[in-house]
Design a protein around this motif. Sequence first.
Motif, PDB file in Angstrom:
ATOM      1  N   ASN A  82       0.841  -1.509   0.017  1.00 32.05           N
ATOM      2  CA  ASN A  82      -0.131  -0.002   0.118  1.00 32.05           C
ATOM      3  C   ASN A  82       0.911   1.056   0.087  1.00 32.05           C
ATOM      4  OD1 ASN A  82      -2.720  -0.859  -0.129  1.00 32.05           O
ATOM      5  ND2 ASN A  82      -3.063  -0.793   1.735  1.00 32.05           N
ATOM      6  N   SER A  83       1.339   1.609   0.991  1.00 31.57           N
ATOM      7  CA  SER A  83       2.404   2.701   1.159  1.00 31.57           C
ATOM      8  C   SER A  83       3.748   2.603   1.743  1.00 31.57           C
ATOM      9  CB  SER A  83       1.478   3.551   2.243  1.00 31.57           C
ATOM     10  OG  SER A  83       1.468   3.026   3.409  1.00 31.57           O
ATOM     11  N   THR A  84       4.435   3.612   1.765  1.00 27.43           N
ATOM     12  CA  THR A  84       5.851   3.340   2.540  1.00 27.43           C
ATOM     13  C   THR A  84       5.467   3.142   3.893  1.00 27.43           C
ATOM     14  OG1 THR A  84       6.686   5.216   0.940  1.00 27.43           O
ATOM     15  CG2 THR A  84       7.910   4.669   2.900  1.00 27.43           C
ATOM     16  N   LEU A  85       4.635   3.632   4.533  1.00 25.64           N
ATOM     17  CA  LEU A  85       4.455   3.371   6.147  1.00 25.64           C
ATOM     18  C   LEU A  85       4.127   1.792   6.209  1.00 25.64           C
ATOM     19  CD1 LEU A  85       4.481   4.532   9.063  1.00 25.64           C
ATOM     20  CD2 LEU A  85       2.004   4.915   8.423  1.00 25.64           C
ATOM     21  N   SER A  86       3.252   1.193   5.288  1.00 23.31           N
ATOM     22  CA  SER A  86       2.968   0.013   5.304  1.00 23.31           C
ATOM     23  C   SER A  86       4.273  -0.983   5.146  1.00 23.31           C
ATOM     24  CB  SER A  86       2.128  -0.543   4.139  1.00 23.31           C
ATOM     25  OG  SER A  86       0.793   0.122   4.564  1.00 23.31           O
ATOM     26  N   ALA A  87       5.054  -0.420   4.137  1.00 24.97           N
ATOM     27  CA  ALA A  87       6.593  -1.183   3.732  1.00 24.97           C
ATOM     28  C   ALA A  87       7.372  -1.171   5.091  1.00 24.97           C
ATOM     29  CB  ALA A  87       7.116  -0.507   2.770  1.00 24.97           C
ATOM     30  N   ILE A  88       7.384  -0.045   5.951  1.00 25.35           N
ATOM     31  CA  ILE A  88       8.320  -0.032   7.112  1.00 25.35           C
ATOM     32  C   ILE A  88       7.766  -0.752   7.919  1.00 25.35           C
ATOM     33  CG2 ILE A  88       8.826   1.540   8.921  1.00 25.35           C
ATOM     34  CD1 ILE A  88       8.788   3.887   6.910  1.00 25.35           C
ATOM     35  N   GLY A  89       6.427  -1.087   8.111  1.00 20.13           N
ATOM     36  CA  GLY A  89       5.735  -2.155   9.051  1.00 20.13           C
ATOM     37  C   GLY A  89       6.039  -3.594   8.760  1.00 20.13           C
ATOM     38  N   ALA A  90       5.868  -3.540   7.368  1.00 13.79           N
ATOM     39  CA  ALA A  90       5.978  -5.048   6.775  1.00 13.79           C
ATOM     40  C   ALA A  90       7.684  -5.298   7.155  1.00 13.79           C
ATOM     41  CB  ALA A  90       5.680  -5.219   5.269  1.00 13.79           C
ATOM     42  N   SER A  91       8.532  -4.365   7.031  1.00 13.30           N
ATOM     43  CA  SER A  91       9.897  -4.633   7.129  1.00 13.30           C
ATOM     44  C   SER A  91      10.151  -5.134   8.558  1.00 13.30           C
ATOM     45  CB  SER A  91      10.742  -3.531   6.577  1.00 13.30           C
ATOM     46  OG  SER A  91      10.882  -2.412   7.483  1.00 13.30           O
ATOM     47  N   ILE A  92       9.717  -4.357   9.339  1.00 12.03           N
ATOM     48  CA  ILE A  92       9.822  -4.805  10.986  1.00 12.03           C
ATOM     49  C   ILE A  92       9.291  -6.132  11.260  1.00 12.03           C
ATOM     50  CG2 ILE A  92       9.181  -4.515  13.430  1.00 12.03           C
ATOM     51  CD1 ILE A  92       8.771  -1.293  12.301  1.00 12.03           C
ATOM     52  N   LEU A  93       8.110  -6.493  10.753  1.00 12.46           N
ATOM     53  CA  LEU A  93       7.558  -7.874  10.627  1.00 12.46           C
ATOM     54  C   LEU A  93       8.397  -8.903   9.885  1.00 12.46           C
ATOM     55  CD1 LEU A  93       5.326  -9.555  12.000  1.00 12.46           C
ATOM     56  CD2 LEU A  93       4.040  -9.307   9.798  1.00 12.46           C
ATOM     57  N   LEU A  94       9.165  -8.504   8.837  1.00 13.11           N
ATOM     58  CA  LEU A  94       9.992  -9.384   7.925  1.00 13.11           C
ATOM     59  C   LEU A  94      11.036  -9.771   8.820  1.00 13.11           C
ATOM     60  CD1 LEU A  94      10.224 -10.775   5.243  1.00 13.11           C
ATOM     61  CD2 LEU A  94      11.467  -8.637   4.520  1.00 13.11           C
ATOM     62  N   SER A  95      11.723  -8.668   9.354  1.00 13.97           N
ATOM     63  CA  SER A  95      12.693  -8.995  10.436  1.00 13.97           C
ATOM     64  C   SER A  95      12.452  -9.942  11.385  1.00 13.97           C
ATOM     65  CB  SER A  95      13.216  -7.622  11.117  1.00 13.97           C
ATOM     66  OG  SER A  95      13.703  -6.832   9.894  1.00 13.97           O
ATOM     67  N   ILE A  96      11.401  -9.911  11.879  1.00 16.29           N
ATOM     68  CA  ILE A  96      11.020 -10.809  13.222  1.00 16.29           C
ATOM     69  C   ILE A  96      10.935 -12.017  12.718  1.00 16.29           C
ATOM     70  CG2 ILE A  96       9.303 -11.106  14.879  1.00 16.29           C
ATOM     71  CD1 ILE A  96       8.741  -8.240  15.230  1.00 16.29           C
ATOM     72  N   VAL A  97      10.075 -12.242  11.439  1.00 10.61           N
ATOM     73  CA  VAL A  97       9.875 -13.594  11.060  1.00 10.61           C
ATOM     74  C   VAL A  97      11.161 -14.209  10.485  1.00 10.61           C
ATOM     75  CG1 VAL A  97       8.821 -14.873   9.034  1.00 10.61           C
ATOM     76  CG2 VAL A  97       7.584 -13.091  10.381  1.00 10.61           C
ATOM     77  N   ASN A  98      12.198 -13.402   9.768  1.00 12.12           N
ATOM     78  CA  ASN A  98      13.432 -14.035   9.401  1.00 12.12           C
ATOM     79  C   ASN A  98      14.138 -14.309  10.737  1.00 12.12           C
ATOM     80  OD1 ASN A  98      13.385 -13.775   6.673  1.00 12.12           O
ATOM     81  ND2 ASN A  98      14.388 -11.695   6.644  1.00 12.12           N
ATOM     82  N   SER A  99      14.333 -13.825  11.752  1.00 15.44           N
ATOM     83  CA  SER A  99      14.929 -14.099  12.797  1.00 15.44           C
ATOM     84  C   SER A  99      14.202 -15.329  13.453  1.00 15.44           C
ATOM     85  CB  SER A  99      14.852 -13.138  14.114  1.00 15.44           C
ATOM     86  OG  SER A  99      15.372 -11.868  13.310  1.00 15.44           O
ATOM     87  N   VAL A 100      13.172 -15.564  13.538  1.00 16.31           N
ATOM     88  CA  VAL A 100      12.741 -16.705  13.972  1.00 16.31           C
ATOM     89  C   VAL A 100      12.876 -17.923  12.959  1.00 16.31           C
ATOM     90  CG1 VAL A 100      10.276 -18.146  14.572  1.00 16.31           C
ATOM     91  CG2 VAL A 100      10.479 -15.951  15.181  1.00 16.31           C
ATOM     92  N   LEU A 101      12.657 -17.936  11.771  1.00 15.81           N
ATOM     93  CA  LEU A 101      13.061 -18.757  10.801  1.00 15.81           C
ATOM     94  C   LEU A 101      14.400 -19.254  10.765  1.00 15.81           C
ATOM     95  CD1 LEU A 101      10.837 -18.078   7.671  1.00 15.81           C
ATOM     96  CD2 LEU A 101      10.394 -19.893   9.297  1.00 15.81           C
ATOM     97  N   TYR A 102      15.322 -18.388  10.748  1.00 17.64           N
ATOM     98  CA  TYR A 102      16.878 -18.636  10.810  1.00 17.64           C
ATOM     99  C   TYR A 102      17.244 -19.544  11.970  1.00 17.64           C
ATOM    100  CZ  TYR A 102      18.818 -15.974   6.871  1.00 17.64           C
ATOM    101  OH  TYR A 102      18.923 -15.724   5.391  1.00 17.64           O
ATOM    102  N   SER A 103      16.367 -18.966  13.292  1.00  9.77           N
ATOM    103  CA  SER A 103      16.765 -19.941  14.355  1.00  9.77           C
ATOM    104  C   SER A 103      16.303 -21.408  14.309  1.00  9.77           C
ATOM    105  CB  SER A 103      16.302 -19.327  15.620  1.00  9.77           C
ATOM    106  OG  SER A 103      14.872 -19.326  15.548  1.00  9.77           O
ATOM    107  N   ILE A 104      15.326 -21.699  13.482  1.00  7.41           N
ATOM    108  CA  ILE A 104      14.667 -22.816  13.290  1.00  7.41           C
ATOM    109  C   ILE A 104      15.483 -23.681  12.244  1.00  7.41           C
ATOM    110  CG2 ILE A 104      12.779 -24.208  12.590  1.00  7.41           C
ATOM    111  CD1 ILE A 104      11.008 -21.975  13.725  1.00  7.41           C
TER     112      ILE A 104
END
Length: 112
Positions: A88-110
């Motif tokens: 949608n927007s740049t603000l959505s992209a910032i929120g998505a990037s934060i969530l993406l970082s969290i999910v990446n961390s969880v998946l890398y640890s698994i």
Amino acid sequence: MRKASLFIVVNAISLYIVSLLLNSVYISSFKSLIILTLIFGLLNLTIKPILKFFSFPITVLTLGLFSLIINGLVLKLAFSFVNGVYINSTLSAIGASILLSIVNSVLYSILD
């Protein structure tokens, strides 16, 4: 080679999970997801270090929070290059990037 393939798999899964969790992120097909993952990886290797270098003073002033904006901009840029994906927007992209970082961390640890 193992590290690169793990990077592609983890980012693809993470982007798919983010698209499921956020209404503002849409990925239409598996092909679009793979292309988005590859372009996002290339932008993280090329454009992101340049942006971080030039924005270092403002990143220091904001105690590192400006790096969240850089991550969002790189994600928005990756979405703009691929057909069949939408954010949608740049603000959505910032929120998505934060969530993406969290999910990446969880998946890398698994997976690693």
